[in-house]
Design a protein around this motif. Structure first.
Motif, mmCIF file in Angstrom:
data_model
loop_
_atom_site.group_PDB
_atom_site.id
_atom_site.type_symbol
_atom_site.label_atom_id
_atom_site.label_comp_id
_atom_site.label_asym_id
_atom_site.label_seq_id
_atom_site.Cartn_x
_atom_site.Cartn_y
_atom_site.Cartn_z
ATOM 1 N N VAL A 157 41.601 45.993 27.965
ATOM 2 C CA VAL A 157 40.860 45.146 28.889
ATOM 3 C C VAL A 157 40.620 43.749 28.339
ATOM 4 O O VAL A 157 40.253 43.584 27.181
ATOM 5 N N PRO A 183 34.381 47.401 36.511
ATOM 6 C CA PRO A 183 34.465 48.689 35.819
ATOM 7 C C PRO A 183 34.996 49.798 36.731
ATOM 8 O O PRO A 183 35.711 50.690 36.272
ATOM 9 N N LEU A 231 32.454 42.199 33.386
ATOM 10 C CA LEU A 231 32.093 43.605 33.249
ATOM 11 C C LEU A 231 30.708 43.855 33.829
ATOM 12 O O LEU A 231 30.270 44.994 33.955
ATOM 13 N N SER A 232 30.017 42.774 34.181
ATOM 14 C CA SER A 232 28.638 42.917 34.642
ATOM 15 C C SER A 232 28.575 43.261 36.121
ATOM 16 O O SER A 232 27.577 43.734 36.613
ATOM 17 N N LEU A 236 38.679 49.506 36.759
ATOM 18 C CA LEU A 236 39.119 49.999 35.455
ATOM 19 C C LEU A 236 39.159 51.511 35.405
ATOM 20 O O LEU A 236 40.090 52.101 34.854
ATOM 21 N N ALA A 237 38.133 52.118 35.966
ATOM 22 C CA ALA A 237 38.067 53.579 35.966
ATOM 23 C C ALA A 237 39.266 54.139 36.722
ATOM 24 O O ALA A 237 39.869 55.134 36.297
ATOM 25 N N MET A 259 29.691 45.712 38.727
ATOM 26 C CA MET A 259 30.209 47.077 38.717
ATOM 27 C C MET A 259 31.569 47.233 39.375
ATOM 28 O O MET A 259 32.312 48.177 39.091
#
Lengths: 344, 344
Positions: free
Chosen positions: A103, A84, A78-79, A87-88, A81
């Motif tokens: 997740v 994420p 998750l670190s 995921l978005a 970007m």
DNA sequence: TTGAAAGCGCTAACAA
DNA sequence: TTGTTAGCGCTTTCAA
């Protein structure tokens, strides 16, 4: 407004049934909008459920119906970007459906991937979206046995279990090498992450060196980092490399953040960019837009990847037949201000 | 190695029971490491489970035991690195336990928060970690009724439902104002996000202006943005503000990314920093370390917040009594290179 | 349109 | 140490 006493035991359908004087079955129908229920009964049930503050128990529902509206999304980190963003995209595409992303994070470790996968599959999700196309045989076995839509994302270079959405990192490496050679750069340094298990970075590097080799060239210096602030590391690695190999005329970074750090450093040092020194990163992160100069990069459309992958799962969960879908996106070179020496 | 035919129907405990000749109950015991099972029986079961590729059905297990090893984590966004960082802290703290985080995203919308919360609670998680302390009455009601540990994070200024872990944003705003005033800055501009629902930013701003007011000052210009690359927006807003209000001697940004954009712009313009113009951001993001100058900021320790919150949930899920825990972290000013005019 | 019965796959509780 | 029985709270199926 009724002044109900907070329940000690979680509320069940039966509570709503009793409060409304309607059978459990019909309450269930109302709450799921299934079957024909008279308007008056419907209203009674809805009122009772609201007044009690009833929240259905999906566990029981899922067990009874063997339908689970969860989509497992398994990513390394998750670190960074990049994930994420994927995921978005997934969340966005699932927005209109009744599916929900869940997740799991693997920390780039195959054994953790197996564990997370096992854990998620034990909830019997409607589909799995998993980053990467390299998995342990155990993991692949689990994915196959789960008998649900599986979408491997980010990378298409390999044998997917089922569907796949991503780019060819090998091709991305080749394309960048071609673009660099075309501009007459020949003394090329590579800066990347110290991650033996980052197969995508490895494939890019392979594609990159392969194309250089065809031109009779090779990378003349390399530098790797792990941990810490990528921007800062980019700076430090760049300085180290330029000090060590002053002849270098191009720096190829395995991600935009270290590339940005490198760019800031080179600008401070007063390098003529890209006349004396060219630079390129990888990913096309939004951040680059705010830099004093646009770093050349390659946009990997992470959000779009997430969207497409979720679309495949949603379609099949919705009953569409499918299997083995393959979506290869073309990474787009963004020339920026750090790559083009010869005006076109 | 047995050549089993891939199952049409998902495998059940019964399949393992039959394959191993051990009762379902004992199979269940082996697979959960509960109760005393002889080594030989144990081995038989393990072999059968492995050979079949059995994955337990947690839905059935959860229903039977009313135990769910899920922790709901509800955050406004995945695009703002702050929240993935919190998540990483949660994941880290849960690593040793058998609890698993499940993420829900609200997009900063109260009605979506209600929906996501409802959805997650219907899976009967062992706890909820939710960003922010402002929620609709419906949401608070659901949280209370769920009768599980609830930890509200990021912000401690308000009335939590149960436990709370975070910083006081009002205090953070005051502290930064004090630090700025102490350095003799008086013509202060504020740059932030256009987000009426970002209560934390609002509270910081309130604390900030309150302290200025005590010194007989007020913010002399403001600028807000929404969407797009924060770094780029920071640049653009800074330019706009400095053009419009050339007397400004300090820029206070509501986050580090726009602050970084502003800093890069001001450096390019040749401003004497912090002699002529001071700057400060908020959050303490890692990125800042790679900039040519260190932007003054306030570290909010997102990862630590995630860890602490997960710790509270894990402790109570593990049977510890608790309720109403309150952990207020102190935001630490990072002076950097853009705030201190007077050498100490 | 509504209800009654059966059972999803597992585990708690108790018995052997 | 192992097995049996009775649900967990809901939905499916079938009957009224």
């Amino acid at each position: 407004m009724s002044d109900t006493i907070p329940p000690r035991r979680p509320l069940t359908l039966r509570d709503v049934s009793e409060a409304s004087g309607v059978s459990e079955m019909t309450v269930s129908r109302v709450l799921r909008n299934r079957g024909d229920v008279s308007a008056s009964t419907r209203q009674k049930v809805l009122n009772a459920a609201r007044d009690l503050g009833y929240v259905p128990n999906k566990i029981a529902g899922a067990l009874a119906s063997s339908r689970v509206n969860l989509v497992a999304v398994i990513i390394p980190s998750l670190s960074n970007m990049v994930f994420p963003e994927v995921l978005a995209g997934v969340a966005e595409a699932l927005e209109g459906t009744d599916l929900q992303p869940v997740v799991g994070v693997t920390s780039y470790r195959p054994e953790k991937e197996e564990k997370v996968l096992y854990e998620m599959l034990s909830w019997r999700p409607s589909g799995v979206i998993v980053a990467g196309i390299e998995h342990s045989e155990t993991a692949r076995q689990m994915l196959r046995a789960a008998d649900i839509p599986v979408v491997e994302i980010m990378d298409v270079d390999g044998e997917p279990v089922d569907a796949v959405v991503g780019i060819s990192h090998r091709k991305a490496g080749r394309r960048m090498a071609e673009a660099i050679l075309k501009q007459g750069f020949e003394q090329i340094g590579f800066l990347g992450t110290q991650m033996p298990l980052d197969h995508r970075a490895r494939k890019r590097f392979e594609g990159f060196t392969e194309t250089l080799a065809k031109a009779g060239l090779e990378v003349i210096d390399q530098e790797f980092y792990s941990g810490g602030s990528a921007l800062l590391k980019g700076r430090e690695m760049t300085q180290a490399m330029l000090d060590r190999s002053p002849d270098i005329d191009f720096l190829y970074y395995s991600n935009d953040l270290i590339g940005a750090g490198g760019l800031l450093y080179c600008m401070e040092q007063g390098y003529d960019i890209p006349g004396r020194l060219g630079l390129a990163g990888f990913n096309g992160v939004e951040l680059l837009q705010g830099l004093p100069r646009q770093l050349a990069t390659m946009d990997t459309e992470r959000k779009q990847i997430g969207r497409e992958a979720a679309g495949i799962v949603a379609a099949r969960a919705g009953g569409a037949v499918g299997g083995g879908e393959r979506v290869e996106l073309e990474p787009k070179i963004s020339i920026g201000d750090t790559l083009r020496r010869y005006k076109p």
